[in-house]
Design an enzyme around this catalytic site. Structure first.
Site, mmCIF file in Angstrom:
data_model
loop_
_atom_site.group_PDB
_atom_site.id
_atom_site.type_symbol
_atom_site.label_atom_id
_atom_site.label_comp_id
_atom_site.label_asym_id
_atom_site.label_seq_id
_atom_site.Cartn_x
_atom_site.Cartn_y
_atom_site.Cartn_z
ATOM 1 N N ILE A 28 6.162 -1.063 -5.583
ATOM 2 C CA ILE A 28 7.000 -1.234 -4.245
ATOM 3 C C ILE A 28 6.742 0.314 -3.608
ATOM 4 O O ILE A 28 6.783 1.112 -4.169
ATOM 5 C CB ILE A 28 8.487 -1.363 -4.563
ATOM 6 N N CYS A 29 6.468 -0.031 -2.370
ATOM 7 C CA CYS A 29 5.974 1.062 -1.469
ATOM 8 C C CYS A 29 7.231 1.405 -0.741
ATOM 9 O O CYS A 29 7.597 1.080 0.347
ATOM 10 C CB CYS A 29 4.997 0.570 -0.371
#
Length: 422
Positions: free
Chosen positions: A350-351
């Site tokens: 997840i960014c």
């Protein structure tokens, strides 16, 4: 790890041992060997537990009974040091994991205080052996245990260039004189009652010795099923400790237990917004199910379709924690379903700046992280990729994507979208 035996003493197990007078644990007492530890020792143990409880930032009593004491000296968190780093010129004990505490054990003979406590440390570091060697200078007194621990804590603070903790001075307070003199010379009636007292105290676990009110408030608002999970975790931890298979760190374990308790009390958890399961009962590996997302979002509609097709209407996340938590963030990845958009990278990473060292704060709660991820997926217009190859999400690929993400943003910084973009 095995150590050479100190001269004149027997080596009972791993680590280095010093501080006694050559007596093996349990020797020298009993019939013909003295009256055995009396009320004075009990009060020493209770005083130690009240000062150096399991939440103490520098020194903690892990467990204690009439013949054995286990404690931990924490290296991190003082003098501006980061987690896992011991400030000052001396490095953490050889063979230890950065961030791990110095684990110290004490055997108390039946002839205490005539025979001083016997100390050992789980390390082959000669500097730690030297700390224990200096205890032979302290030979007399009714409170040898307190005197020894004061010297140990003070010397360890000097060794690691840490400030002397003010609580150490509390070890100088006298125990009630009449209870340490008159009761040690017990009458025959009192001697008859001693075996019952001793049996109770031999199984005395310091962590469980809590005021009734404190325990009630700690468990208040937690369902029976979740209380059973917490109790199982503590039982497993005690068993691992006895088996010498302790994993993680005291610092991380205490914080994760607190996080789990807070989640079990949370209205969002009770309201079914998300669920938490421990993988193989490990406090350091969580599966989190996002059960509810914004009902007006396309992601919500996709999850309804997913339920019809596969019987699952949730997003499964995995949180893995390291020994230096909460000073480092958990590693979070999407396990299923395969998503597009929503700032989800290859492998399921997840960014989010929040999940990097740069954006993380030890003050963040795990529930707030869960809710933030849920909101970010919706804001990023995440969609379920029906029919996608599920094997494309894996821990290895997620870690690779995360590593690349961190390197890019360390160079270029993070982009904050305008508010109108969500």
């Amino acid at each position: 790890m095995q150590q050479p035996q100190p001269q004149g003493q027997q080596q009972p197990g791993p680590g280095q041992q010093l501080g006694g007078q050559g007596a093996a644990p349990g020797a020298g007492g009993g019939p013909g060997g003295g009256p055995g530890p009396g009320p004075c020792l009990r009060r020493e143990l209770k005083l130690l537990e009240s000062i150096f409880h399991r939440g103490h930032e520098r020194f903690r009593i892990a467990s204690a009974c009439l013949d054995e004491l286990s404690c931990e000296f924490l290296l991190a968190g003082a003098g501006g040091a980061g987690a896992g780093a011991a400030p000052g010129p001396h490095l953490p004990p050889r063979g230890s994991v950065p961030g791990d505490p110095v684990r110290i054990h004490c055997n108390i003979t039946e002839s205490y205080p005539a025979v001083p406590p016997i100390w050992s440390v789980e390390s082959d570091d000669p500097n730690l052996a030297a700390v224990l060697e200096r205890l032979v200078d302290i030979k007399k007194g009714n409170t040898l245990l307190l005197q020894h621990l004061k010297r140990i804590i003070s010397d360890l603070c000097k060794l690691y260039n840490l400030p002397q903790h003010p609580d150490v001075e509390m070890l100088d307070q006298p125990l009630p004189a009449e209870q340490c003199t008159q009761e040690d010379v017990s009458s025959e009636d009192e001697d008859e009652e001693m075996p019952e007292d001793t049996e109770d105290l031999d199984h005395y676990e310091m962590k469980e010795e809590e005021p009734a009110e404190g325990k009630k408030s700690e468990d208040d608002g937690i369902g029976k099923e979740n209380l059973a999970i917490l109790e199982k975790i503590k039982k497993n931890q005690r068993q691992d400790y006895l088996n010498g298979a302790v994993s993680g760190s005291v610092q991380a374990t205490d914080r994760l237990m607190k996080e789990l308790r807070d989640i079990y009390r949370s209205q969002s958890f009770k309201g079914g917004n998300y669920a938490v399961e421990l993988v193989n009962d490990s406090l350091y590996d969580w599966n989190v199910k996002l059960l509810k997302v914004d009902q007006d979002s396309a992601l919500h509609n996709d999850l309804q379709i997913l339920k019809e097709k596969e019987g699952a209407d949730f997003i499964l996340l995995n949180f893995s924690f390291k020994d230096n938590f909460p000073f480092d963030p958990p590693f979070v990845r999407v396990v299923s379903p395969v998503l597009s958009g929503g700032y989800v990278l290859g492998g399921g990473a997840i960014c989010m700046e929040l999940l990097t060292k740069q954006g993380w704060s030890s003050a963040y709660s795990i529930e707030s992280v869960i809710m933030q991820i849920s909101a970010t997926l919706v804001k990023g217009k995440a969609r379920v990729q029906f029919g996608a190859n599920k094997s494309q999400y894996s821990l290895t690929r997620a870690q690779q994507s995360y590593k690349s993400l961190v390197q890019i943003h360390e160079k270029n910084g993070w982009y904050t979208p305008p508010k109108e973009d969500g």
